[in-house]
Write a protein that holds these residues in place. Structure first.
Motif, PDB file in Angstrom:
ATOM      1  N   SER A 114      11.441  -2.159   5.344  1.00  0.00           N
ATOM      2  CA  SER A 114      11.542  -3.390   4.551  1.00  0.00           C
ATOM      3  C   SER A 114      10.351  -4.283   4.872  1.00  0.00           C
ATOM      4  O   SER A 114       9.770  -4.195   5.964  1.00  0.00           O
ATOM      5  N   VAL A 115      10.010  -5.150   3.911  1.00  0.00           N
ATOM      6  CA  VAL A 115       8.844  -6.007   4.106  1.00  0.00           C
ATOM      7  C   VAL A 115       9.074  -7.355   3.435  1.00  0.00           C
ATOM      8  O   VAL A 115       9.692  -7.442   2.374  1.00  0.00           O
ATOM      9  N   ASP A 116       8.613  -8.418   4.096  1.00  0.00           N
ATOM     10  CA  ASP A 116       8.577  -9.762   3.521  1.00  0.00           C
ATOM     11  C   ASP A 116       7.165 -10.025   3.010  1.00  0.00           C
ATOM     12  O   ASP A 116       6.200  -9.403   3.477  1.00  0.00           O
ATOM     13  N   GLY A 117       7.039 -10.964   2.084  1.00  0.00           N
ATOM     14  CA  GLY A 117       5.710 -11.281   1.599  1.00  0.00           C
ATOM     15  C   GLY A 117       5.721 -12.320   0.499  1.00  0.00           C
ATOM     16  O   GLY A 117       6.752 -12.917   0.177  1.00  0.00           O
ATOM     17  N   VAL A 118       4.536 -12.531  -0.084  1.00  0.00           N
ATOM     18  CA  VAL A 118       4.344 -13.505  -1.161  1.00  0.00           C
ATOM     19  C   VAL A 118       3.446 -12.882  -2.225  1.00  0.00           C
ATOM     20  O   VAL A 118       2.407 -12.305  -1.902  1.00  0.00           O
ATOM     21  N   GLN A 178       3.976   5.844  -0.474  1.00  0.00           N
ATOM     22  CA  GLN A 178       4.056   7.295  -0.420  1.00  0.00           C
ATOM     23  C   GLN A 178       2.833   7.928   0.243  1.00  0.00           C
ATOM     24  O   GLN A 178       2.838   9.112   0.568  1.00  0.00           O
ATOM     25  N   ASN A 179       1.795   7.137   0.462  1.00  0.00           N
ATOM     26  CA  ASN A 179       0.561   7.668   1.050  1.00  0.00           C
ATOM     27  C   ASN A 179       0.492   7.495   2.563  1.00  0.00           C
ATOM     28  O   ASN A 179      -0.470   7.957   3.186  1.00  0.00           O
ATOM     29  N   TYR A 180       1.492   6.851   3.163  1.00  0.00           N
ATOM     30  CA  TYR A 180       1.398   6.523   4.583  1.00  0.00           C
ATOM     31  C   TYR A 180       2.716   6.800   5.300  1.00  0.00           C
ATOM     32  O   TYR A 180       3.789   6.698   4.711  1.00  0.00           O
ATOM     33  N   THR A 181       2.609   7.162   6.596  1.00  0.00           N
ATOM     34  CA  THR A 181       3.797   7.343   7.427  1.00  0.00           C
ATOM     35  C   THR A 181       4.251   5.984   7.968  1.00  0.00           C
ATOM     36  O   THR A 181       3.489   5.010   7.968  1.00  0.00           O
ATOM     37  N   TYR A 182       5.473   5.961   8.444  1.00  0.00           N
ATOM     38  CA  TYR A 182       5.993   4.682   8.928  1.00  0.00           C
ATOM     39  C   TYR A 182       5.261   4.215  10.177  1.00  0.00           C
ATOM     40  O   TYR A 182       5.068   3.014  10.396  1.00  0.00           O
ATOM     41  N   THR A 183       4.832   5.159  11.030  1.00  0.00           N
ATOM     42  CA  THR A 183       4.109   4.758  12.240  1.00  0.00           C
ATOM     43  C   THR A 183       2.750   4.152  11.888  1.00  0.00           C
ATOM     44  O   THR A 183       2.304   3.210  12.538  1.00  0.00           O
ATOM     45  N   LYS A 227       4.075  -7.546   8.267  1.00  0.00           N
ATOM     46  CA  LYS A 227       4.205  -6.241   8.914  1.00  0.00           C
ATOM     47  C   LYS A 227       5.530  -5.609   8.511  1.00  0.00           C
ATOM     48  O   LYS A 227       6.588  -6.211   8.711  1.00  0.00           O
ATOM     49  N   PRO A 228       5.519  -4.407   7.901  1.00  0.00           N
ATOM     50  CA  PRO A 228       6.781  -3.778   7.486  1.00  0.00           C
ATOM     51  C   PRO A 228       7.616  -3.376   8.699  1.00  0.00           C
ATOM     52  O   PRO A 228       7.083  -3.076   9.766  1.00  0.00           O
ATOM     53  N   VAL A 229       8.926  -3.372   8.500  1.00  0.00           N
ATOM     54  CA  VAL A 229       9.844  -3.151   9.617  1.00  0.00           C
ATOM     55  C   VAL A 229      10.718  -1.928   9.332  1.00  0.00           C
ATOM     56  O   VAL A 229      11.381  -1.873   8.291  1.00  0.00           O
ATOM     57  N   PRO A 230      10.754  -0.945  10.244  1.00  0.00           N
ATOM     58  CA  PRO A 230      11.659   0.200  10.080  1.00  0.00           C
ATOM     59  C   PRO A 230      13.062  -0.171  10.549  1.00  0.00           C
ATOM     60  O   PRO A 230      13.269  -1.246  11.131  1.00  0.00           O
ATOM     61  N   PRO A 231      14.065   0.694  10.315  1.00  0.00           N
ATOM     62  CA  PRO A 231      15.414   0.430  10.843  1.00  0.00           C
ATOM     63  C   PRO A 231      15.390   0.278  12.355  1.00  0.00           C
ATOM     64  O   PRO A 231      14.502   0.795  13.037  1.00  0.00           O
ATOM     65  N   GLU A 232      16.364  -0.443  12.898  1.00  0.00           N
ATOM     66  CA  GLU A 232      16.399  -0.722  14.332  1.00  0.00           C
ATOM     67  C   GLU A 232      16.400   0.551  15.168  1.00  0.00           C
ATOM     68  O   GLU A 232      15.765   0.618  16.219  1.00  0.00           O
ATOM     69  N   SER A 233      17.130   1.579  14.705  1.00  0.00           N
ATOM     70  CA  SER A 233      17.187   2.822  15.472  1.00  0.00           C
ATOM     71  C   SER A 233      15.814   3.483  15.537  1.00  0.00           C
ATOM     72  O   SER A 233      15.393   3.975  16.594  1.00  0.00           O
ATOM     73  N   VAL A 234      15.112   3.467  14.410  1.00  0.00           N
ATOM     74  CA  VAL A 234      13.769   4.063  14.374  1.00  0.00           C
ATOM     75  C   VAL A 234      12.806   3.226  15.208  1.00  0.00           C
ATOM     76  O   VAL A 234      11.955   3.752  15.928  1.00  0.00           O
TER      77      VAL A 234
END
Length: 313
Positions: A114-118, A178-183, A227-234
């Motif tokens: 998820s990501v916040d932004g303007v 789709q072009n990038y991994t979460y890390t 900065k995008p945020v992954p799930p807490e477990s990830v």
């Protein structure tokens, strides 16, 4: 015979007064009615507003008349309508406390983030005909014109943006991700900046697809993504992985330091051995040992029994 008193004169006067009062009441009613139908309407635009003027009186058809520029006060016909729109940059905020919640997307390796932004943009109010088309096709349908009481966007404005901006923005973010991994998105600022540029590049075309016709009602887009945020477990797993890598690097650095220290010690010992060898060449082995003893605070010249004088009988 006694005469009966006559009341004809006072009654006649009362009737006349009643007619006059009724006439005045009717006149007042007519005047009030005329005031309702013929009083002019007014519009006052702020420095960052442009308004559309439509005739809409009791005896006139509803028809577009003109655009009212910024910082203008105008009086128009009775019953006419005015619709104000923003002429300055608008911001659509997504995230906690914004116009909508955070946007979610799926990365190349299948992780939902998820990501916040303007999203910043301009409504094209510079061309009157374009603004009129926007109002007729979109603005009037959603009641998206500005709230004249405080100059803020109305609930209809946000409802309109949820269709014509929010959905295209979701699609742009999802496609770019789709072009990038979460890390990469979570840990690499360079990748995150490129991802942001990818979203901005796709947004104008996706917004245009929502609009019937060729008009570009929205222009000058800008995007700021946090900065995008992954799930807490990830996130917890990623933090643990980073900590493990940090520990491994620390151990590797410690081992390398120990190797360098040992190599330095060997070099010192080799240099000392070479120094000793050179001194032996000069003093000889016995001379070097005596000199070593002297340097160590020892006496190399100890008496021996062979040098003692014994009594002779």
């Amino acid at each position: 015979m006694p005469q009966t008193p006559s009341f004809s004169a006072p009654a006649s006067a009362a009737r006349r007064l009643g007619k006059i009062a009724a006439g005045l009441g009717l006149l007042l009613f007519v005047l009030l009615l005329m005031l309702v139908f013929i009083r002019p309407t007014t519009v006052s635009t702020g420095p960052d507003q442009v308004a559309l003027h439509y005739s809409d009186g009791a005896f006139t058809p509803r028809r577009f008349q003109e655009c009212v520029p910024s910082s203008t006060r105008a009086w128009d016909g009775p019953g006419d309508k005015h619709y104000s729109y923003p002429a300055s940059q608008r911001n659509y905020v997504f995230g906690e406390g914004g116009d909508r919640g955070p946007m979610t997307f799926v990365t190349k390796d299948g992780i939902e983030m998820s990501v916040d932004g303007v999203a910043a943009f301009l409504l094209d109010t510079g061309d009157c005909e374009t603004l009129r088309k926007f109002h007729d096709l979109i603005g009037n349908r959603y009641a998206a014109y500005m709230d004249s009481s405080d100059g803020n966007g109305s609930a209809g404005w946000l409802a309109m943006l949820s269709v014509y901006l929010s959905r295209p923005l979701e699609t742009a973010i999802d496609r770019a991700s789709q072009n990038y991994t979460y890390t990469e998105l979570y840990t690499d600022p360079t990748v995150k900046a490129q991802w942001e540029r990818d979203v901005l590049e796709q947004l104008p075309d996706l917004v245009g697809r929502q609009i019937d016709g060729d008009e570009a009602f929205f222009t000058d887009f800008a995007i700021t993504l946090q900065k995008p945020v992954p799930p807490e477990s990830v996130k917890a797993a990623l933090v643990a992985q980073q900590e493990a890598v940090a520990r491994a690097k620390a151990k590797e650095a410690e081992a390398a330091a120990q190797v360098k220290a040992a190599e330095a010690q060997v070099a010192v010992e080799k240099a000392e051995a070479a120094k000793i060898a050179e001194r032996i060449k000069v003093l000889g082995k016995e001379g070097y040992l005596k000199q070593y003893a002297i340097d160590a605070g020892l006496n190399p010249y100890q008496p021996t029994t062979g040098g003692l004088i014994t009594d002779r009988e």
